[in-house]
Design an enzyme around this catalytic site. Structure first.
Site, short mmCIF file in Angstrom:
data_model
loop_
_atom_site.label_atom_id
_atom_site.label_comp_id
_atom_site.label_asym_id
_atom_site.label_seq_id
_atom_site.Cartn_x
_atom_site.Cartn_y
_atom_site.Cartn_z
N ARG A 20 48.75 43.56 47.36
CA ARG A 20 50.01 42.93 47.74
C ARG A 20 51.19 43.53 47.02
NH1 ARG A 20 47.02 37.95 47.92
NH2 ARG A 20 47.60 37.42 45.82
N ASP A 43 41.19 40.14 43.54
CA ASP A 43 42.27 40.95 44.11
C ASP A 43 43.28 41.33 43.03
OD1 ASP A 43 43.07 38.24 43.87
OD2 ASP A 43 44.77 38.62 45.21
N GLU A 44 44.03 42.39 43.28
CA GLU A 44 45.19 42.80 42.47
C GLU A 44 44.87 42.85 40.97
OE1 GLU A 44 48.86 41.39 45.30
OE2 GLU A 44 48.01 39.88 43.97
N ALA A 45 43.68 43.34 40.66
CA ALA A 45 43.30 43.48 39.24
C ALA A 45 43.82 44.82 38.73
CB ALA A 45 41.79 43.38 39.09
#
Length: 525
Positions: free
Chosen positions: A2, A333-335
């Protein structure tokens, strides 16, 4: 991811605006002649598999009885009691619920051999002597009752038109996600959302319970998570959290409406609220400051510390004990602050923890870049400009046997603005008008992913910009009805037909005081 895709917002906005522009022939309001009014059977949403109007109907009034049969099945009676409560309306019809099977009225009937209905479907038959709802399971009877509600006036007595409906869902998983971490919402507010979802046969509520800005569920073994980590939200508000008793209450309430709750503890990123609550979860042993902004990707659990895995095992264990459903969602997510090699190692152990507590893993589709465990469900949230390589990785995971939940951001993210005039929401995935959210086929959406690999669909509502019930409802409605249709109905999609049925729901939404967006290309009466 994102945070990276938001840079594409302008291009996506322009693309969505062009792709969703209706031609004159598609406009249900074009031309000189107004279309004929829809009959009650034609107004149903989601559209049933088969509906056949026939003959005179049954008048529901002060003398109507709901009959749950002579077997004394407690769950069927509970379905009948809830249906009576929903049908009474402002006129307060008596609608007593009795166990007797004989006589006229509204009859609820379990039949394990009922054909064409499956585990959640039903058959509805209406004639002068009454209405009979038949299903294999109580869940099917509940869904039949929601269809019956749409065949009657919004309030007061009325006549159920004569005819027969046979119905069953397309997908087993029909979900909505609510982020209560960025902004805190109370159990009572979420119960209202459950009622709104269940009446359109949405059967799953995914709760995003934790993020950088807040931790919303009490964990006995780590009490500061909620007490300290929950005391904040985006913009600096007071935040809040749910006790275990409140969570159990919500889960039970949803279960009575045949909505399963899927709780999410996001990891290894999106964890600043936890890192602020406990210094020992940080690699340097120093607690982080609480965060009230909206950036993503800056936080990570300390993958090299054994204490980290004790932490996630404790949290997931307590949550599993509270949750009767089969799934625990572990994010993934988004790590961006977790190195790729560490990410894979961490997610291996997180999945093992879920399995130890008897649950099935759900994770965002980024887990496909690591080693999803056998049976793990992946939730895809990409969009039209997601790279071919990323989509191919998801398709490969599906081919390997991992079921997919589809939540494409430029179709089903309910926090995306409708258009330039929308005050709430974001636009990093482009504008998502009502028509765009409806006009796509989950069974043929991702190249290389057959419909048999699609467990279902889910519409997430992230709350960076959503802080009140009216804002939540305005962004969800009417797009969530498109989600319900995509998840349940099997027939061919047709925007003109769907938009007219959507418009027919307006009196019902108004009567329930639901704040909704009146899309300009829907022929609201």
């Amino acid at each position: 991811m994102r945070v990276l895709r938001r840079t594409l917002g302008t291009l996506l906005v322009l693309g969505a605006a062009v792709s969703c522009a209706a031609s004159p022939g598609d406009d249900p309001g074009s031309g000189d002649a107004r279309p004929a009014a829809l009959t009650p059977y034609e107004q149903l949403l989601p559209a049933p598999a088969s509906a056949r109007p026939q003959g005179p109907g049954y008048a529901v009034g002060a003398g109507t009885v709901i009959r749950t049969g002579p077997t004394g099945d407690e769950e069927v009676r509970r379905v009948g009691e809830l249906l009576a409560q929903q049908l009474r309306g402002p006129g307060r019809l008596p609608l007593p619920v009795v166990d007797a099977a004989g006589g006229d009225g509204i009859r609820l009937r379990l039949d394990g051999d009922a054909e064409g209905v499956g585990a959640e479907g039903y058959r509805l038959e209406s004639g002068p002597g009454g209405v009979t709802l038949t299903a294999r399971t109580p869940a099917g009877l509940f869904h039949a009752g929601q269809t019956l509600r749409q065949l009657l006036p919004v309030s007061g007595p009325g006549t159920v038109p004569g005819g027969e409906i046979t119905d069953a869902p397309r997908f087993a998983y029909r979900g909505a996600m609510l982020d209560i971490a960025r902004h805190h919402f109370t159990v009572e507010q979420v119960k209202r959302y459950v009622d709104q979802l269940a009446q359109y046969k949405v059967n799953t509520l995914h709760l995003h319970l934790t993020d950088d800005q807040g931790w919303r569920i009490a964990i006995d073994s780590w009490p500061r998570l909620a007490e300290y980590g929950g005391a904040g939200e985006v913009g600096g508000g007071p935040g809040g959290y749910w006790t275990k008793e409140q969570y159990r209450d919500l889960v039970a309430y949803a279960g009575e409406r045949y909505v399963d709750v899927v709780p999410e503890i996001d990891m290894p990123g999106h964890v600043n609220a936890a890192l602020a609550s406990y210094a020992e979860l940080n690699c340097d042993g120093k607690a982080r400051e609480r965060y009230t902004g909206t950036k993503v990707g800056f936080s990570s659990l300390c993958v090299g510390k054994e204490r980290t895995y004790e932490f996630i095992d404790d949290v997931l264990g307590e949550l599993a004990e509270l949750t009767p459903g089969r799934y625990l969602h572990i994010g993934g997510d988004e790590a961006l602050s977790t190195p790729a090699a560490d990410y894979g190692a961490f997610m291996d152990r997180a999945q093992q923890a879920v399995a130890r507590h008897g649950k099935t893993v759900v994770a965002w589709h980024q887990l496909a870049t690591a080693r999803p465990a056998r049976g793990t469900v992946l939730q895809y949230w990409g969009h039209d400009r997601t790279s071919a390589a990323e989509k191919a990785g998801v398709a490969a995971a599906a081919k390997a046997g991992h079921p997919l939940i589809l939540s494409p951001a430029d179709r089903l993210y309910l926090d995306m603005k409708y258009d330039t005039t929308t005050k709430q929401g974001l636009a990093w995935a482009g504008y998502v008008p009502v028509r765009r959210s409806y006009e796509w086929n989950p069974g043929a959406y991702l190249t290389g992913v057959p419909q048999s690999s699609v467990l279902g669909v889910e519409a997430p509502l992230w709350t960076e910009t959503i802080a009140t019930r009216p804002d939540l409802e305005f962004m969800a409605f009417p797009r969530i009805l498109g989600l319900a249709e995509l998840g349940w109905s099997r027939g061919p999609q047709n925007w003109t037909d769907y938009s007219r049925r959507l418009a027919a729901q307006a009196p019902r939404l108004d009567a329930q005081d639901i704040t909704f967006y009146r899309a300009p290309d829907v022929p609201w009466s």
